[in-house]
Write a protein that holds these residues in place. Sequence first.
Motif, mmCIF file in Angstrom:
data_model
loop_
_atom_site.group_PDB
_atom_site.id
_atom_site.type_symbol
_atom_site.label_atom_id
_atom_site.label_comp_id
_atom_site.label_asym_id
_atom_site.label_seq_id
_atom_site.Cartn_x
_atom_site.Cartn_y
_atom_site.Cartn_z
ATOM 1 N N ILE A 53 51.906 2.957 74.215
ATOM 2 C CA ILE A 53 52.794 2.101 73.425
ATOM 3 C C ILE A 53 53.979 1.704 74.298
ATOM 4 C CG2 ILE A 53 54.308 1.939 71.418
ATOM 5 C CD1 ILE A 53 52.526 3.996 70.034
ATOM 6 N N VAL A 54 54.226 0.414 74.409
ATOM 7 C CA VAL A 54 55.423 -0.076 75.101
ATOM 8 C C VAL A 54 56.430 -0.485 74.032
ATOM 9 C CG1 VAL A 54 56.371 -1.706 76.766
ATOM 10 C CG2 VAL A 54 54.027 -0.895 77.031
ATOM 11 N N ILE A 55 57.625 0.065 74.115
ATOM 12 C CA ILE A 55 58.691 -0.256 73.166
ATOM 13 C C ILE A 55 59.572 -1.356 73.743
ATOM 14 C CG2 ILE A 55 60.763 0.608 72.012
ATOM 15 C CD1 ILE A 55 59.421 3.312 71.765
ATOM 16 N N CYS A 56 59.783 -2.390 72.945
ATOM 17 C CA CYS A 56 60.644 -3.517 73.337
ATOM 18 C C CYS A 56 61.872 -3.471 72.424
ATOM 19 C CB CYS A 56 59.860 -4.820 73.161
ATOM 20 S SG CYS A 56 60.595 -6.269 73.931
ATOM 21 N N TYR A 109 63.836 -12.369 80.057
ATOM 22 C CA TYR A 109 63.429 -11.245 79.222
ATOM 23 C C TYR A 109 61.906 -11.095 79.201
ATOM 24 C CZ TYR A 109 68.084 -10.846 76.936
ATOM 25 O OH TYR A 109 69.410 -10.652 76.644
ATOM 26 N N ILE A 110 61.227 -12.209 79.010
ATOM 27 C CA ILE A 110 59.763 -12.166 78.862
ATOM 28 C C ILE A 110 59.109 -11.734 80.167
ATOM 29 C CG2 ILE A 110 57.752 -13.413 78.033
ATOM 30 C CD1 ILE A 110 60.239 -13.397 76.108
ATOM 31 N N ARG A 111 59.537 -12.312 81.259
ATOM 32 C CA ARG A 111 58.911 -12.012 82.552
ATOM 33 C C ARG A 111 59.174 -10.575 82.984
ATOM 34 N NH1 ARG A 111 60.878 -17.929 84.524
ATOM 35 N NH2 ARG A 111 58.993 -19.089 83.906
ATOM 36 N N GLY A 137 64.072 -7.548 70.569
ATOM 37 C CA GLY A 137 62.826 -7.166 71.230
ATOM 38 C C GLY A 137 61.612 -7.715 70.510
ATOM 39 N N GLY A 138 61.743 -7.941 69.180
ATOM 40 C CA GLY A 138 60.652 -8.560 68.434
ATOM 41 C C GLY A 138 60.398 -9.979 68.890
ATOM 42 N N ALA A 139 61.475 -10.709 69.189
ATOM 43 C CA ALA A 139 61.314 -12.074 69.722
ATOM 44 C C ALA A 139 60.718 -12.029 71.123
ATOM 45 C CB ALA A 139 62.661 -12.783 69.738
ATOM 46 N N ILE A 143 56.803 -13.288 72.017
ATOM 47 C CA ILE A 143 56.519 -14.327 73.003
ATOM 48 C C ILE A 143 55.664 -13.762 74.133
ATOM 49 C CG2 ILE A 143 57.518 -15.915 74.701
ATOM 50 C CD1 ILE A 143 59.941 -16.194 72.858
ATOM 51 N N ALA A 144 55.974 -12.539 74.572
ATOM 52 C CA ALA A 144 55.188 -11.904 75.632
ATOM 53 C C ALA A 144 53.717 -11.807 75.238
ATOM 54 C CB ALA A 144 55.746 -10.522 75.947
ATOM 55 N N VAL A 145 53.458 -11.426 73.985
ATOM 56 C CA VAL A 145 52.073 -11.324 73.515
ATOM 57 C C VAL A 145 51.403 -12.696 73.492
ATOM 58 C CG1 VAL A 145 50.612 -10.710 71.538
ATOM 59 C CG2 VAL A 145 52.501 -9.219 72.196
#
Length: 322
Positions: A53-56, A109-111, A137-139, A143-145
Amino acid sequence: MEIIQEVKYDETMKTTVEPYLKQRCISGYTDSYDAVGKLHVLRYQADMPKGVIVICHGFTESYPKYDELVYYFLQAGYHVWLPEHCGHGWSYRLTKDSSLVHIDTWKRYIRDFLKICQMAKKEYPNLPLNLFAHSMGGAIGAIAVSWKPEWFQHVILNSPMIRPHTANVPWGISASVSTLQCLIGKAEHYVLGQKPYEASETFETSASTSKPRFTRFNERRKATKEMQTCAASYSWLSNAAKMNTYLMRHAWKKYTAPMLIIQAEQDDYVWTSQIQKFADKIKNGIAECEYLYLSETKHETYSSNDETMDKYINKILAFLQK
């Protein structure tokens, strides 16, 4: 999963949880995606892992806020990776002001986050990768997903910042003014009404509904400069608006993994109506999407009373088993 009870919360965290986490934690640094600075990353190792699990984490947060949640994930058999975003905790910053969350572009943030996810996948190629992402982190995570949907087995968006609350100022005005301030050279200035850290937060004004949980983190924050980020720059707000646009127009179309979206009843930090609209969009796409509404909670649902925590944690663990 047995939940830590409020009546003995501080004692249990000090005598049981903290030693447990310390034995299983590897803390280190890695370059940001563009090598501008160093990202602080904590890697916790489960005894008999069945996944990662990765926590954002969210806006102004730092890794100690997730000690209890990490403990539950480890107990359930998941390795946990917890990177701190640019401008937070012990990670690199783009401003010298320790109170200010400042970013040049939301894509940073995403990268950065995807770089950490890629590292986790490389280290554990045979274990499924899952995401727990809260608030800002949800945003970032959502986007990362959408950029790498094939990487993730399960996705949990907890009080996601589809659109941030901007006090009594209408969203359109806030977004426009923040962009204008950036254009006239005030990108790194505090958003109007925000100010440096003063250690003035109280339980009553917090995003928590559990006083013992709130108090533990708040006392440590008062004593630790790296944990005292508390305000947004105009550039941060402008980029939050760009993330909102990207999420609502593009990201939702890309999802394939099952998703669990969690909404608090009372949320003064993000627009719950936007979370609901975002979930409705996902349901019209490819991915399966569950929606969990938690009554008598605030924004930090992972800092709720015992009864809610029991329902909340066990729902998350059941979802991850699907």
